[in-house]
Design a protein around this motif. Sequence first.
Motif, PDB file in Angstrom:
ATOM      1  N   ILE A   2       0.846  -1.206   0.000  1.00 53.33           N
ATOM      2  CA  ILE A   2       0.000   0.000   0.000  1.00 53.33           C
ATOM      3  C   ILE A   2       0.873   1.245   0.000  1.00 53.33           C
ATOM      4  O   ILE A   2       0.608   2.209  -0.736  1.00 53.33           O
ATOM      5  CB  ILE A   2      -0.946  -0.010   1.226  1.00 53.33           C
ATOM      6  N   TYR A   3       1.923   1.229   0.807  1.00 54.51           N
ATOM      7  CA  TYR A   3       2.809   2.396   0.889  1.00 54.51           C
ATOM      8  C   TYR A   3       3.489   2.665  -0.452  1.00 54.51           C
ATOM      9  O   TYR A   3       3.567   3.820  -0.901  1.00 54.51           O
ATOM     10  CB  TYR A   3       3.864   2.166   1.972  1.00 54.51           C
ATOM     11  N   LEU A   4       3.978   1.616  -1.104  1.00 55.23           N
ATOM     12  CA  LEU A   4       4.647   1.783  -2.394  1.00 55.23           C
ATOM     13  C   LEU A   4       3.676   2.283  -3.466  1.00 55.23           C
ATOM     14  O   LEU A   4       4.003   3.187  -4.251  1.00 55.23           O
ATOM     15  CB  LEU A   4       5.277   0.455  -2.826  1.00 55.23           C
ATOM     16  N   ALA A   5       2.474   1.708  -3.505  1.00 57.52           N
ATOM     17  CA  ALA A   5       1.477   2.147  -4.483  1.00 57.52           C
ATOM     18  C   ALA A   5       1.078   3.598  -4.240  1.00 57.52           C
ATOM     19  O   ALA A   5       0.907   4.386  -5.183  1.00 57.52           O
ATOM     20  CB  ALA A   5       0.251   1.238  -4.422  1.00 57.52           C
ATOM     21  N   ALA A   6       0.939   3.965  -2.974  1.00 61.37           N
ATOM     22  CA  ALA A   6       0.582   5.342  -2.640  1.00 61.37           C
ATOM     23  C   ALA A   6       1.694   6.318  -3.021  1.00 61.37           C
ATOM     24  O   ALA A   6       1.425   7.454  -3.412  1.00 61.37           O
ATOM     25  CB  ALA A   6       0.260   5.451  -1.148  1.00 61.37           C
ATOM     26  N   SER A   7       2.942   5.886  -2.912  1.00 62.13           N
ATOM     27  CA  SER A   7       4.063   6.739  -3.314  1.00 62.13           C
ATOM     28  C   SER A   7       3.999   7.045  -4.809  1.00 62.13           C
ATOM     29  O   SER A   7       4.243   8.181  -5.245  1.00 62.13           O
ATOM     30  CB  SER A   7       5.393   6.061  -2.979  1.00 62.13           C
ATOM     31  N   VAL A   8       3.654   6.031  -5.599  1.00 62.89           N
ATOM     32  CA  VAL A   8       3.493   6.250  -7.036  1.00 62.89           C
ATOM     33  C   VAL A   8       2.332   7.205  -7.293  1.00 62.89           C
ATOM     34  O   VAL A   8       2.423   8.113  -8.137  1.00 62.89           O
ATOM     35  CB  VAL A   8       3.275   4.908  -7.764  1.00 62.89           C
ATOM     36  N   LEU A   9       1.235   7.016  -6.560  1.00 57.11           N
ATOM     37  CA  LEU A   9       0.084   7.898  -6.713  1.00 57.11           C
ATOM     38  C   LEU A   9       0.450   9.346  -6.393  1.00 57.11           C
ATOM     39  O   LEU A   9       0.053  10.274  -7.121  1.00 57.11           O
ATOM     40  CB  LEU A   9      -1.052   7.427  -5.801  1.00 57.11           C
ATOM     41  N   CYS A  10       1.223   9.556  -5.342  1.00 55.35           N
ATOM     42  CA  CYS A  10       1.661  10.912  -4.987  1.00 55.35           C
ATOM     43  C   CYS A  10       2.494  11.524  -6.113  1.00 55.35           C
ATOM     44  O   CYS A  10       2.381  12.717  -6.419  1.00 55.35           O
ATOM     45  CB  CYS A  10       2.473  10.886  -3.697  1.00 55.35           C
ATOM     46  N   SER A  11       3.328  10.706  -6.733  1.00 60.02           N
ATOM     47  CA  SER A  11       4.240  11.223  -7.754  1.00 60.02           C
ATOM     48  C   SER A  11       3.524  11.671  -9.017  1.00 60.02           C
ATOM     49  O   SER A  11       4.050  12.479  -9.778  1.00 60.02           O
ATOM     50  CB  SER A  11       5.294  10.165  -8.112  1.00 60.02           C
ATOM     51  N   VAL A  12       2.330  11.140  -9.261  1.00 60.62           N
ATOM     52  CA  VAL A  12       1.593  11.517 -10.475  1.00 60.62           C
ATOM     53  C   VAL A  12       0.416  12.428 -10.155  1.00 60.62           C
ATOM     54  O   VAL A  12      -0.453  12.645 -11.012  1.00 60.62           O
ATOM     55  CB  VAL A  12       1.099  10.259 -11.229  1.00 60.62           C
ATOM     56  N   SER A  13       0.379  12.972  -8.962  1.00 62.68           N
ATOM     57  CA  SER A  13      -0.755  13.814  -8.549  1.00 62.68           C
ATOM     58  C   SER A  13      -0.785  15.108  -9.358  1.00 62.68           C
ATOM     59  O   SER A  13       0.179  15.875  -9.332  1.00 62.68           O
ATOM     60  CB  SER A  13      -0.654  14.146  -7.057  1.00 62.68           C
ATOM     61  N   PRO A  14      -1.899  15.390 -10.021  1.00 63.79           N
ATOM     62  CA  PRO A  14      -1.987  16.636 -10.799  1.00 63.79           C
ATOM     63  C   PRO A  14      -2.426  17.828  -9.961  1.00 63.79           C
ATOM     64  O   PRO A  14      -2.313  18.973 -10.396  1.00 63.79           O
ATOM     65  CB  PRO A  14      -3.057  16.306 -11.847  1.00 63.79           C
ATOM     66  N   ASN A  15      -2.940  17.564  -8.753  1.00 64.13           N
ATOM     67  CA  ASN A  15      -3.425  18.654  -7.912  1.00 64.13           C
ATOM     68  C   ASN A  15      -3.310  18.252  -6.440  1.00 64.13           C
ATOM     69  O   ASN A  15      -2.913  17.117  -6.118  1.00 64.13           O
ATOM     70  CB  ASN A  15      -4.879  19.009  -8.257  1.00 64.13           C
ATOM     71  N   LEU A  16      -3.669  19.189  -5.563  1.00 64.90           N
ATOM     72  CA  LEU A  16      -3.517  18.956  -4.133  1.00 64.90           C
ATOM     73  C   LEU A  16      -4.418  17.831  -3.640  1.00 64.90           C
ATOM     74  O   LEU A  16      -3.997  17.018  -2.797  1.00 64.90           O
ATOM     75  CB  LEU A  16      -3.821  20.246  -3.368  1.00 64.90           C
ATOM     76  N   LEU A  17      -5.642  17.752  -4.141  1.00 63.78           N
ATOM     77  CA  LEU A  17      -6.567  16.712  -3.690  1.00 63.78           C
ATOM     78  C   LEU A  17      -6.002  15.323  -3.948  1.00 63.78           C
ATOM     79  O   LEU A  17      -6.047  14.445  -3.071  1.00 63.78           O
ATOM     80  CB  LEU A  17      -7.918  16.872  -4.380  1.00 63.78           C
ATOM     81  N   ALA A  18      -5.466  15.102  -5.135  1.00 67.12           N
ATOM     82  CA  ALA A  18      -4.883  13.798  -5.458  1.00 67.12           C
ATOM     83  C   ALA A  18      -3.682  13.513  -4.560  1.00 67.12           C
ATOM     84  O   ALA A  18      -3.490  12.373  -4.106  1.00 67.12           O
ATOM     85  CB  ALA A  18      -4.465  13.761  -6.921  1.00 67.12           C
ATOM     86  N   LEU A  19      -2.883  14.540  -4.287  1.00 69.23           N
ATOM     87  CA  LEU A  19      -1.737  14.354  -3.404  1.00 69.23           C
ATOM     88  C   LEU A  19      -2.191  13.969  -2.000  1.00 69.23           C
ATOM     89  O   LEU A  19      -1.597  13.083  -1.364  1.00 69.23           O
ATOM     90  CB  LEU A  19      -0.908  15.632  -3.355  1.00 69.23           C
ATOM     91  N   LEU A  20      -3.253  14.602  -1.507  1.00 72.78           N
ATOM     92  CA  LEU A  20      -3.750  14.289  -0.160  1.00 72.78           C
ATOM     93  C   LEU A  20      -4.267  12.854  -0.083  1.00 72.78           C
ATOM     94  O   LEU A  20      -4.056  12.167   0.917  1.00 72.78           O
ATOM     95  CB  LEU A  20      -4.852  15.269   0.227  1.00 72.78           C
ATOM     96  N   VAL A  21      -4.935  12.392  -1.140  1.00 73.50           N
ATOM     97  CA  VAL A  21      -5.401  10.995  -1.166  1.00 73.50           C
ATOM     98  C   VAL A  21      -4.200  10.049  -1.085  1.00 73.50           C
ATOM     99  O   VAL A  21      -4.202   9.076  -0.313  1.00 73.50           O
ATOM    100  CB  VAL A  21      -6.226  10.718  -2.436  1.00 73.50           C
ATOM    101  N   GLY A  22      -3.166  10.338  -1.872  1.00 72.00           N
ATOM    102  CA  GLY A  22      -1.965   9.516  -1.816  1.00 72.00           C
ATOM    103  C   GLY A  22      -1.307   9.552  -0.457  1.00 72.00           C
ATOM    104  O   GLY A  22      -0.844   8.517   0.055  1.00 72.00           O
TER     105      GLY A  22
END
Length: 446
Positions: free
Chosen positions: A81-101
Motif C-alpha cells: 500500500i505504501y509503495l502504491a501510494a508513493s506512485v500515486l503521490c508522484s503523479v498527482s496533478p493537484n492537491l486533492l490527489a496528493l492528499l489521497v496519496g
Amino acid sequence: MKIREHLSLLAVLCSMAMVVLDAGMLNVALPTLSNALAVGPADIIWSVSAYQMALLVGLLPSAQLAERFGHRRMFVAGLMIYLAASVLCSVSPNLLALLVGRVFQGLGGAVIMALGIAILRVVLGPDRLGKAIGWNALVVALSSAAAPALAAAILAAGSWQWLFLAKLPIGIVALAASIGFPPSNSTRSSIDGVAIVIHAASAVLILFAFERLNSQPAMATVALVGVAGLARWMIAREKMRQVPLWPVDLLANRPLRTAVYASVACFTAQSAGLVALPLLLQLGLGTSVIDTAIVMMFWPVAVAVTAPIAGRLSERADPSILCSIGGMLLGAGLLIACFSPASAGLSPYVAAAVVSGAGFGLFQVPNNRTMFLSAPPDRAAAAGGMQGSARLSGQTFGTLLVGLLLGYYPTTDAVSLAVGLGGLSALVASMVSFSNLPRFVQRHHA
C-alpha cells in the motif's frame, strides 16, 4: 544469524528507513510543492497533516488486523500500500490527489511502524530484541539526518515527483526480503468495526482540536470534550472484550504502562527541542540556515552512535536505570540550550545537541524493549501499535507546545521557553522510568 533472520532484519530496517526518509524529505520540499501545485502554504501543509492523521488512525487497527490475519501478511500488505501510494503521490496533478496519496501512505506506514519490531521479536527472540531495537534506532537516526540533504539533492537535479519515486528501490528490497518473515499465524479473533470507527473519529477530533487551538479555542475545546466522551465510552466497551482495539488489557501491566507514559513525555521533549531549537538559533542568535543545519545534525548523529550501545546495555542492565539516565541527559541538553547566553556562540548549542541526542538514544531503546517484552507474544502487534501511538502523541504535544507559546509570547522568548519546557518534560520521563526501579530491585533481591 541465519539467512531468514538477516532477511527479516533487512526487510524491517529498509521499510523503516523508507518511511522516515519520506517524512523528512517532504518537510523540506513543502515550498516547492506549494509552487508546483499552485496552492498556498496553509494548504500544502495538509500534505503533512493528512499523513499524520492516517498514521494516528491506522496504528492500533493495524495491530488488531495483524492479530487476526497474521503479522507477515499484514506487513507485506502495508508495504505494498505504501509503495502504491508513493506512485500515486508522484503523479498527482493537484492537491486533492496528493492528499489521497498521502492518506494511503499514512495507512501503509502505520502497518510498518506497528508491526516491524513485533516481527523481529518473533524472528530474533527476546534475548536479541534490544540489539534489534538499537539497529532500528540507528537506521531511523541516520535516515532523519540524511533526509534534508537528500531532498535538496533530488530537487536540485530533478522534479518534485522524484521525492516519492526515489525511495521505491528501498521498498522493493524490503518487499523481496520479507520472504524471510516467519509464516503468518492467523487467529479467530473478530475485527471490531465499531471500535475502529470510534477510534478514527477520536483521532480526527484530536488533530482538529490541535489545529484550531490557537485560532478557534472554543471549537477546539468542544472537540476535546467530544474526544473525552468517546474515550470514556470506548474504554468501558473495550474492557469487556478479550482482544480490545485500545489495548487496555496491556495497560494493566505496570512496567508497560509506565514505559508508555515515559515515552509520551520523552517524545514531547524531543519534538519541542527539534522544532524550537532551530528557531532559537536563527531568530535568537542570528545563525545562518547552513550553520543551524550543521548544529542540528549533531542530534541524530549522537542518537546513531548511542542507540546500538543502548541496545547491548539493555540486555545486561535494568532498563529503568538506562531510561532514567537517558531522560536526564535529554533534559540536561535542552536546558543547556535554554539557558546559554547568546554571547557564548554556537559551542553550547552543539554540546546541547550532542547531549540531547545521546540521551534520547539511551532512553528510546530500553524503553521500547520494555514495552514489547512486557506484552504477551500474541499481543506483540498491539504493543507495537501502542508504542507508535505514544511516539506520535508525544511528537504532536511537543509541536503543539511550540505553537501555543508562539501565539502568546514574543518569538525569541517563546522558542526559548519551549526548549526549557521540553527539558522539563524529559526530566519527567526520567522520573517516570525511575519509578520502576524498586520493583526491579525487590524482584532480584527476593
